[in-house]
Write an enzyme that holds these catalytic residues in place. Structure first.
Site, PDB file in Angstrom:
ATOM      1  N   HIS A 104       0.821  -1.217   0.000  1.00  0.00           N
ATOM      2  CA  HIS A 104       0.000   0.000   0.000  1.00  0.00           C
ATOM      3  C   HIS A 104       0.855   1.267   0.000  1.00  0.00           C
ATOM      4  O   HIS A 104       1.602   1.508   0.959  1.00  0.00           O
ATOM      5  CB  HIS A 104      -0.906   0.027   1.236  1.00  0.00           C
TER       6      HIS A 104
ATOM      7  N   SER B 258       1.667  -0.291  -5.488  1.00  0.00           N
ATOM      8  CA  SER B 258       0.766  -0.546  -4.371  1.00  0.00           C
ATOM      9  C   SER B 258       0.242  -1.966  -4.487  1.00  0.00           C
ATOM     10  O   SER B 258       0.339  -2.588  -5.543  1.00  0.00           O
ATOM     11  CB  SER B 258      -0.389   0.450  -4.376  1.00  0.00           C
TER      12      SER B 258
ATOM     13  N   SER C  18      -5.659   1.813  -2.311  1.00  0.00           N
ATOM     14  CA  SER C  18      -5.002   2.189  -1.068  1.00  0.00           C
ATOM     15  C   SER C  18      -3.920   3.258  -1.217  1.00  0.00           C
ATOM     16  O   SER C  18      -3.385   3.753  -0.237  1.00  0.00           O
ATOM     17  CB  SER C  18      -4.396   0.948  -0.405  1.00  0.00           C
TER      18      SER C  18
ATOM     19  N   ASP D 251       3.185  -7.619   0.045  1.00  0.00           N
ATOM     20  CA  ASP D 251       2.083  -7.488   0.996  1.00  0.00           C
ATOM     21  C   ASP D 251       0.850  -8.103   0.350  1.00  0.00           C
ATOM     22  O   ASP D 251       0.202  -7.474  -0.490  1.00  0.00           O
ATOM     23  CB  ASP D 251       1.828  -6.009   1.318  1.00  0.00           C
TER      24      ASP D 251
ATOM     25  N   GLU E  29       4.382  -9.334   4.177  1.00  0.00           N
ATOM     26  CA  GLU E  29       3.802  -8.487   5.206  1.00  0.00           C
ATOM     27  C   GLU E  29       2.581  -9.084   5.899  1.00  0.00           C
ATOM     28  O   GLU E  29       2.381  -8.906   7.090  1.00  0.00           O
ATOM     29  CB  GLU E  29       3.408  -7.145   4.567  1.00  0.00           C
TER      30      GLU E  29
ATOM     31  N   ASN F 149       4.662 -11.174   8.888  1.00  0.00           N
ATOM     32  CA  ASN F 149       3.347 -11.092   9.531  1.00  0.00           C
ATOM     33  C   ASN F 149       3.343 -11.714  10.918  1.00  0.00           C
ATOM     34  O   ASN F 149       2.713 -11.199  11.826  1.00  0.00           O
ATOM     35  CB  ASN F 149       2.306 -11.783   8.661  1.00  0.00           C
TER      36      ASN F 149
ATOM     37  N   LYS G 264       4.410  -7.486  14.756  1.00  0.00           N
ATOM     38  CA  LYS G 264       3.594  -7.162  13.597  1.00  0.00           C
ATOM     39  C   LYS G 264       2.153  -7.607  13.844  1.00  0.00           C
ATOM     40  O   LYS G 264       1.267  -6.798  14.072  1.00  0.00           O
ATOM     41  CB  LYS G 264       4.166  -7.813  12.326  1.00  0.00           C
TER      42      LYS G 264
ATOM     43  N   ASP H 185       0.019  -4.514  14.568  1.00  0.00           N
ATOM     44  CA  ASP H 185      -0.577  -4.004  13.346  1.00  0.00           C
ATOM     45  C   ASP H 185      -2.004  -4.535  13.177  1.00  0.00           C
ATOM     46  O   ASP H 185      -2.958  -3.765  13.055  1.00  0.00           O
ATOM     47  CB  ASP H 185       0.349  -4.480  12.229  1.00  0.00           C
ATOM     48  N   ASN H 186      -2.152  -5.839  13.231  1.00  0.00           N
ATOM     49  CA  ASN H 186      -3.464  -6.412  12.961  1.00  0.00           C
ATOM     50  C   ASN H 186      -4.477  -5.989  14.007  1.00  0.00           C
ATOM     51  O   ASN H 186      -5.609  -5.650  13.698  1.00  0.00           O
ATOM     52  CB  ASN H 186      -3.369  -7.938  12.911  1.00  0.00           C
TER      53      ASN H 186
ATOM     54  N   CYS I  53      -5.988  -2.077  13.254  1.00  0.00           N
ATOM     55  CA  CYS I  53      -7.383  -2.177  12.799  1.00  0.00           C
ATOM     56  C   CYS I  53      -8.325  -1.569  13.828  1.00  0.00           C
ATOM     57  O   CYS I  53      -9.351  -0.997  13.474  1.00  0.00           O
ATOM     58  CB  CYS I  53      -7.754  -3.625  12.521  1.00  0.00           C
TER      59      CYS I  53
ATOM     60  N   HIS J  84      -7.712  -8.782   3.620  1.00  0.00           N
ATOM     61  CA  HIS J  84      -6.835  -8.260   2.571  1.00  0.00           C
ATOM     62  C   HIS J  84      -7.487  -8.221   1.196  1.00  0.00           C
ATOM     63  O   HIS J  84      -7.326  -7.270   0.447  1.00  0.00           O
ATOM     64  CB  HIS J  84      -5.545  -9.074   2.509  1.00  0.00           C
TER      65      HIS J  84
ATOM     66  N   HIS K 129      -3.594   1.952   8.741  1.00  0.00           N
ATOM     67  CA  HIS K 129      -3.054   1.980  10.089  1.00  0.00           C
ATOM     68  C   HIS K 129      -2.285   3.266  10.334  1.00  0.00           C
ATOM     69  O   HIS K 129      -1.650   3.797   9.429  1.00  0.00           O
ATOM     70  CB  HIS K 129      -2.116   0.803  10.299  1.00  0.00           C
TER      71      HIS K 129
ATOM     72  N   SER L 143       5.490  -2.770  12.206  1.00  0.00           N
ATOM     73  CA  SER L 143       5.481  -3.706  11.081  1.00  0.00           C
ATOM     74  C   SER L 143       6.667  -3.474  10.171  1.00  0.00           C
ATOM     75  O   SER L 143       7.364  -4.410   9.770  1.00  0.00           O
ATOM     76  CB  SER L 143       4.211  -3.521  10.256  1.00  0.00           C
TER      77      SER L 143
ATOM     78  N   GLN M 207       9.984  -5.392   8.632  1.00  0.00           N
ATOM     79  CA  GLN M 207      10.254  -5.555   7.198  1.00  0.00           C
ATOM     80  C   GLN M 207      11.714  -5.224   6.881  1.00  0.00           C
ATOM     81  O   GLN M 207      12.395  -5.973   6.181  1.00  0.00           O
ATOM     82  CB  GLN M 207       9.332  -4.638   6.379  1.00  0.00           C
TER      83      GLN M 207
END
Lengths: 454, 482
Positions: free
Chosen positions: B57, B80, B85, B143, B205, B230, B235, B239-240, B244, B350, B403, B411, B415
């Site tokens: 993204h 992307s 996104s 990703d 990702e 991930n 992460k 992140d998740n 979210c 996703h 995010h 995250s 990476q």
């Protein structure tokens, strides 16, 4: 007038006339206590000391009262739950010069060691034993009334009601009183509306501080505490039905959710129901909620909120608890009638009712106020705030503040004066080490003005 | 560093670069992990020689990631990984670069804009994979696995000698991929096979891409090693869940401005993403109902106080539906036909197949009314409608900005560390899917503590010995679930 306390199953309640069984003692009042065991006095001391540490506001008031003696020469009859927190209140009143006669405001909530510790004090008599029957309960109220009190402090209105109905000769001596609970205040207002209230009573339930701290946060926490002690049940994952979304009910609902319950709210008031909905609670009528309720908690101040029809819908194993002041919110009589077997005390304060179809319903604390019966009532810090409101209200009444007996009986139920609320809130904040801002003179003028717009 | 590549790129509007740069500057402050990594590796340049193709993204936060990779010595080309996104100002700023101007861009080639067609999307992915004078990238940063998929499918079809014909029940997107590969195979035979051979590895990702990688590893078709970013704790658990939790309600609010308090919201899936979504909707006063297929997650939801039901139970009564499953066909057209009038339907998983958009579009008599970008009202023949966000694509990126920077810093620091690991220690990573070692996961967390004023307690030597861990970690066994 029929008392609100229902007889327990199988108990024969001896109805007692106003004059029988107890001799009318002289004006000096009851000098002897009726408690379970005076030998428990030392046992009760650590509990009171612990509560004192958690009640800094009363501690500050006690120092003020000791200096100012607002109750010098006055007799106060108190009908309150006999707990360690109440003991701290009583000591605050006696520090202010009062002579205090204490009776229990619930037949099951008395902590006998606390009663013994208080009874050992000079200016205090106590009429309270845990687990007394209804006859003895009212006998105890009469005994404290025998002191011909100048002030009364009530919790549920049994004292004020008994005084008016059965001891009218004492009314003239009473300067006023205070009432702690919503249930009691509602009774007071009905008395006043009927023209039957003859001295001013401060309804502390409408105190902003009391509502917030006591009902919402105190009751919210302690009701769950009582239920946990009685059942040791895991709340997470349970469907909990909370009847009533007033200050108490909303506190209970929030705390139940905090423990991981799915909470369903039942209400009769559309504004409160909308509030519950906006806070993310499911709102259902009891008839729809009952089949889902694994734990049903009533907090309405009303009666038969869980009635016979609802009992028929509850799932097997459902637990029933009441957070309201009186034991009429869950229809315990109907429950006893439909039960084919009653197993009392499957755990302390938990009775199992087996129904004809095999379902087992668990009634906690006999349907009486569960946070006081199965738990320890509100945390001391909460009672600190609410008792401080009442103590200051009594001092205000003792000084003859309200015009003696307002001409309109309705006016005899008084709100807590705003400055008392503000004073208690300030003391509580100070005890928590929290500082707040003060309006500047410019801000005060701005807030009072109406000429300045956009 | 002189760039021997001609700076080809395709973004929406380079004149947005100034705005993008201002936002990047703010984001850098919120991404302490990435900035710490830049400082740590400034001298050693561990990614010198790396040609990284990224498919992720193209947001402001990704811009900070890209410029971190460049700061570590890498050359980068970017697309992307979703047609909606891209933040066009971020893309413009990356192309223009810190030292360039709109007329003389000196940054990193980006092929991305908000609102690509599927054809354009896969064209962009191919452009990012195409390096002047080289067979392709030597590193992938993916990703969702689209870049990895294109390379693998291209090589597979080259080996087979032809791209298979599309079947009747193939998705629209798969048809587009087949068409793109057909063209590419005709143009440059052997391109994908050579490209795959030159790639040292991929860092992936997200859950969906990781799932694809494990499938390929199991089937023996994986062509280069992969690091599953991930499943770094810093992460997936951050992140998740927290990302979210932040961006779901942000997206719903920006798209609809509907009051969430008092509504009934259904969250399909109670994994890390579903947990964050459920918490945020509850925080707004919604009554949240969870659907699950996994008994463990379902029990977690129940213990967290959520009603757990099947979609069938609640399809006609809920107000908001969010899919967070990683599966497909969760909400069907038939489901949507039975929803309340103006029910809101969105996906935060996703891919766009959690909600059957194709099926919805095929319903006889259905009418689509665009309310505003990424918000469509679909009206059924009986007159009632549902509001679908971001055409069923992940709404937190489509309707909001994904995010927040701080979460993405966790995250993306993973990476960057994964890229450095795979690029500098290629031999240590066999042809398989790996996760970052625990001490690197802990390092990522550590880099973010200061910014939050967190004061960490230090184990004494005796305490460390007592629980059997080194004083400075790793503190938990690999199987610990946090």
């Amino acid at each position: 007038m029929a008392g609100p306390l229902l007889p327990l199953e199988g108990q024969q309640i001896a109805q007692r006339g106003p004059t029988e069984a107890v001799e009318s003692p002289p004006r000096t009042g009851a000098t002897s206590s009726d408690i379970a065991d005076p030998g428990l006095a030392l046992t009760g001391q650590p509990g009171i000391a612990w509560a004192e540490r958690a009640m800094p506001v009363l501690g500050m008031l006690r120092a003020v009262f000791a200096r100012e003696q607002p109750f010098a020469g006055l007799t106060i009859a108190c009908c309150l739950h006999v707990t360690a927190e109440t003991a701290v209140l009583i000591r605050t009143l006696t520090a202010g010069g009062a002579r205090v006669h204490l009776a229990a405001s619930n037949p099951l909530s008395t902590q006998d060691d606390i009663a013994a510790a208080l009874a050992a004090e000079d200016a205090v008599t106590v009429q309270a034993r845990a687990g007394v029957d209804r006859g003895t309960y009212y006998e105890h109220i009469h005994r404290i009334l025998d002191s011909a009190p100048d002030l009364v402090m009530d919790d549920g209105c049994d004292l004020v009601n008994t005084l008016h109905e059965e001891r009218p000769e004492l009314i003239g001596n009473v300067r006023g009183g205070s009432e702690a609970t919503s249930s009691g205040a509602a009774r007071l207002r009905r008395m006043a509306a009927a023209g039957s209230l003859h001295f001013p009573v401060v309804a502390a339930d409408l105190s902003a501080v009391g509502r917030m701290v006591d009902h919402k946060y105190g009751t919210g926490q302690s009701v769950l505490d009582g239920i946990l002690r009685a059942t040791n049940t895991l709340v997470a994952g349970k469907t909990v039905v909370v009847a009533g979304f007033g200050p108490c009910g909303s506190g209970v609902a929030e705390r139940a959710r905090g423990l991981g319950a799915q909470v369903i709210v039942t209400e009769v008031d559309p504004v409160r129901a909308l509030g519950a909905l906006m806070q993310g609670f499911r709102v259902l009528p009891m008839s729809a909620a009952a089949p889902l309720g694994e734990l049903v908690i009533t907090a309405t101040g009303s009666r038969e909120v869980v009635g016979a029809a609802d009992l028929a819908l509850l799932p097997d194993g459902a637990m029933l608890a009441n957070a309201g002041h009186f034991d009429v919110e869950i229809d315990v009589i109907a429950l006893a009638e439909v039960a084919v077997e009653v197993n009392r005390g499957v755990r302390p304060y938990a009775d199992e009712y087996v129904l004809a179809d095999g379902r087992r319903l668990i009634l906690l604390a006999e349907g009486r106020v569960v946070n006081l019966v199965a738990g320890e009532g509100n945390p001391a810090a909460v009672m600190d705030t609410s008792f401080a409101v009442q103590a200051l209200s009594l001092a205000w009444l003792a000084a003859g503040q309200p015009a003696d007996a307002a001409p309109n009986a309705l006016d005899r139920v008084l709100d807590v004066p705003e400055d008392i609320d503000a004073r208690v809130a300030s003391l509580t904040l100070a005890s928590l080490g929290t500082r707040i801002d003060t309006l500047t003179e410019e801000q005060r003028r701005y807030l009072e003005s109406w000429r300045q717009g956009s | 560093m002189p760039d021997t590549l001609s700076l080809s790129f395709k973004v929406a509007d380079l004149s947005l670069a100034d705005f993008g740069r201002r936002e990047i500057r703010l984001a850098e402050h919120e991404m302490p992990g990435l900035m710490a990594v830049r400082a740590e590796y400034a001298a050693t340049q561990p990614l010198a020689g790396a040609r990284i193709t990224g498919s992720l993204h193209m947001t402001v936060q990704t811009a900070v990631l890209i410029e971190t990779l460049v700061a570590l010595g890498a050359k980068v080309r970017w697309a992307s990984c979703n047609i909606f996104s891209t933040q066009d100002h971020a893309a413009a700023a990356v192309v223009v670069g810190r030292d360039g101007t709109v007329d003389d861009p000196k940054g990193t080639p980006v092929f991305a804009w908000k609102g690509e067609t599927l054809e354009e999307y896969w064209w962009c992915t191919q452009q990012a994979l195409t390096w002047d004078g080289e067979t392709g990238p030597n590193m992938l940063l993916d990703d969702g696995g689209d870049a990895t998929l294109l390379v693998h499918k291209g090589a597979e079809f080259e080996l087979a000698g032809a791209v298979p014909a599309a079947k009747d029940d193939d998705s629209e997107e798969w048809r587009v991929i087949l068409a793109a590969l057909t063209e590419a195979l005709a143009e440059t035979p052997g391109k994908w096979t050579a490209m795959a051979a030159g790639i040292k590895g991929v860092t992936e990702e997200t859950t969906t891409g990781v799932h694809r990688l494990y499938e390929m590893a199991r089937a023996g078709t994986l062509k280069f090693p992969a690091i599953n970013v991930n499943d770094s704790v810093t992460k997936s658990k951050f992140d998740n869940k927290y990302g979210c939790r932040h961006s779901l309600v942000d997206g719903i609010n920006r798209a609809t401005d509907v009051l969430i308090g008092g509504k009934v919201a259904v969250v399909c899936g109670y994994g890390d993403v579903g947990k964050g979504c459920s918490e945020s909707l509850r925080g707004q006063g919604a009554r949240v109902i969870v659907t699950e297929i996994d008994p463990i997650c379902a029990l977690q939801a129940a213990m967290d106080g959520f009603q757990v039901a099947t979609l069938e139970d609640v399809i006609e009564t809920a107000d908001i539906f969010v899919t967070a499953t990683g599966n497909y066909n969760i909400i069907t057209a038939e489901h949507m036909s039975r929803m309340k009038h103006q029910a809101i339907v969105g996906n935060i998983g996703h891919f766009d197949n959690e909600i059957d958009m194709a099926g919805l579009a095929r319903l006889p008599g259905i009418k689509r009314t665009n309310i505003k970008p990424q918000v469509d009202e679909w009206t059924f023949p009986d007159g009632h409608s549902v509001i679908v966000l971001s055409e069923g694509r992940l709404l937190n990126l489509g309707n909001a900005t994904g995010h927040p920077s701080f979460v993405m810093s966790n995250s993306f620091t993973n990476q960057v560390i994964a890229q450095v690991e795979l690029f500098t220690k290629t031999d240590e990573y066999a042809l398989d899917v790996h996760v970052l070692p625990k001490h690197l996961d802990e390092k990522v967390a550590r880099l973010h503590l200061d910014a939050l004023g967190v004061r960490l307690t230090q184990l004494t030597k005796e305490q460390a010995a007592y629980i059997g861990v080194p004083v400075d970690g790793p503190f938990k066994p690999d199987h610990y679930r946090y």
